[in-house]
Scaffold this active site. Structure first.
Site, PDB file in Angstrom:
ATOM      1  N   GLU A   1       0.865  -1.187   0.000  1.00 39.37           N
ATOM      2  CA  GLU A   1       0.000   0.000   0.000  1.00 39.37           C
ATOM      3  C   GLU A   1       0.901   1.236   0.000  1.00 39.37           C
ATOM      4  O   GLU A   1       1.719   1.403   0.903  1.00 39.37           O
ATOM      5  CB  GLU A   1      -0.904  -0.002   1.241  1.00 39.37           C
ATOM      6  CG  GLU A   1      -1.702   1.273   1.452  1.00 39.37           C
ATOM      7  CD  GLU A   1      -2.584   1.628   0.280  1.00 39.37           C
ATOM      8  OE1 GLU A   1      -2.417   2.751  -0.265  1.00 39.37           O
ATOM      9  OE2 GLU A   1      -3.441   0.800  -0.104  1.00 39.37           O
TER      10      GLU A   1
ATOM     11  N   ASP B   1       5.105   1.759  -3.631  1.00 35.14           N
ATOM     12  CA  ASP B   1       4.390   1.633  -4.892  1.00 35.14           C
ATOM     13  C   ASP B   1       4.578   0.207  -5.391  1.00 35.14           C
ATOM     14  O   ASP B   1       5.697  -0.314  -5.391  1.00 35.14           O
ATOM     15  CB  ASP B   1       4.951   2.638  -5.905  1.00 35.14           C
ATOM     16  CG  ASP B   1       4.100   2.730  -7.156  1.00 35.14           C
ATOM     17  OD1 ASP B   1       3.933   1.690  -7.838  1.00 35.14           O
ATOM     18  OD2 ASP B   1       3.619   3.830  -7.477  1.00 35.14           O
TER      19      ASP B   1
ATOM     20  N   ASP C   1      -5.898  -4.843  -6.279  1.00 34.59           N
ATOM     21  CA  ASP C   1      -7.050  -3.956  -6.119  1.00 34.59           C
ATOM     22  C   ASP C   1      -6.492  -2.541  -6.117  1.00 34.59           C
ATOM     23  O   ASP C   1      -6.449  -1.866  -5.091  1.00 34.59           O
ATOM     24  CB  ASP C   1      -7.782  -4.288  -4.821  1.00 34.59           C
ATOM     25  CG  ASP C   1      -9.091  -3.513  -4.689  1.00 34.59           C
ATOM     26  OD1 ASP C   1      -9.397  -2.721  -5.591  1.00 34.59           O
ATOM     27  OD2 ASP C   1      -9.793  -3.699  -3.677  1.00 34.59           O
TER      28      ASP C   1
END
Length: 231
Positions: free
Chosen positions: A98, A130, A149
Site C-alpha cells: 500500500e 508503490d 485492487d
C-alpha cells in the site's frame, strides 16, 4: 474498491491527508466510511463482496492447499481482501503493498473493524511502497496468488502511473512473480475487454467473474493462471 450507495445527510470529513497521489480524505457517512482521492471516490466499507471474491476465487483456483500459500495483495483499501485471506487455514503469509501511509494509519483507528485487526497478525507484512517498485525488486516473490485492487481497475486509474501495472510490461513483471501453480487476480470496477485480451495472450486459463453491485454495471474479478510458454 467499492461503489458509493449514498445515505441521508452529508458525509462528515474525519481526516485529510497529503498522499503520494494527491489529497486523501477519510469521511464517515452514517455507519460507514469512504476514501476519496483528489475528489474522486475510491472505496467504502458498505459491501466488500467483490473484494472478498478477489482473494477467495484466487485461492480456490489454487485447489487444495497441501502446501502453505503465500499471497501478495496490491492495495490495502478498507481491508476486506486482507481479512478474507486470513480466514483460509492454508494461507501462511500475506504481503500487502500500500503506497499511502494514511490508509495504513486509518486501519489502526476508523477502518480497523473492517480489516479485523489484520495488520497485527504475524502472518501479515505491510510494505509502504508503490507496487511497481516492489515488482522491480529482486527480493520480491514468488507468490502463489497476486491479488490486485489498485485504483478502480485497468480502465479507471485515478493515478495515471498505475496504468503501467495493467500494460504488457506490468503483466510481464507480475507473471514472473508467480509460482508454477500461481494465480493472478485483478479487481475492476467495470469490464475491461482490452485488459482481458492481454491476459489471454499470456495465460492458458482466464476467467472474468462479474459481481453485481447496487448501482451501475457489475464489478469484475479477472483470474488468470498457466502462463503460455515463452519461445
Amino acid at each position: 474498491m467499492g461503489h458509493a450507495t449514498g445515505t441521508a445527510g452529508e458525509p462528515v470529513v474525519i481526516e485529510r491527508a497529503a498522499g503520494t497521489g494527491g489529497e486523501l480524505v477519510l469521511r464517515r457517512d452514517g455507519a460507514h466510511y469512504e476514501i476519496i482521492s483528489n475528489g474522486v471516490f475510491l472505496m467504502d466499507t458498505r459491501n466488500g463482496e467483490s473484494e472478498r471474491l478477489l482473494v477467495r476465487a484466487a485461492i480456490d483456483e489454487l485447489g487444495a492447499l497441501d502446501e502453505p500459500a503465500r499471497l501478495l495483495i496490491g492495495g490495502l483499501g478498507v481491508g476486506f481482501s486482507l481479512a478474507e485471506a486470513l480466514t483460509v487455514p492454508g494461507v501462511a503469509h500475506v504481503t500487502v503493498v500500500e503506497r499511502e501511509p494514511a490508509v495504513i494509519t486509518w486501519h489502526a483507528t476508523a477502518l480497523r473493524p473492517w480489516s479485523r485487526g489484520a495488520l497485527d497478525d504475524p502472518r501479515v507484512t505491510v510494505e509502504t511502497a508503490d507496487l511497481l517498485d516492489v515488482l522491480a525488486s529482486p527480493a520480491t516473490g514468488p507468490f502463489d496468488a497476486l491479488c490486485l485492487d489498485i485504483d478502480n481497475g485497468p480502465d479507471w486509474t485515478v493515478t495515471p502511473g498505475n496504468a503501467r501495472l495493467y500494460a504488457p510490461t506490468g503483466l510481464d513483471a507480475l507473471t514472473a512473480l508467480l509460482t508454477p501453480r500461481g494465480v493472478l487476480a485483478v479487481w475492476s470496477a467495470n469490464a475491461a475487454p482490452a485488459f482481458e485480451a492481454l491476459l489471454r495472450d499470456r495465460f492458458t486459463h482466464v476467467q472474468a467473474r462479474p459481481v453485481p453491485v447496487p448501482r451501475g454495471e457489475p464489478d469484475i474479478v479477472y483470474l488468470a493462471r498457466g502462463p503460455h510458454p515463452t519461445g
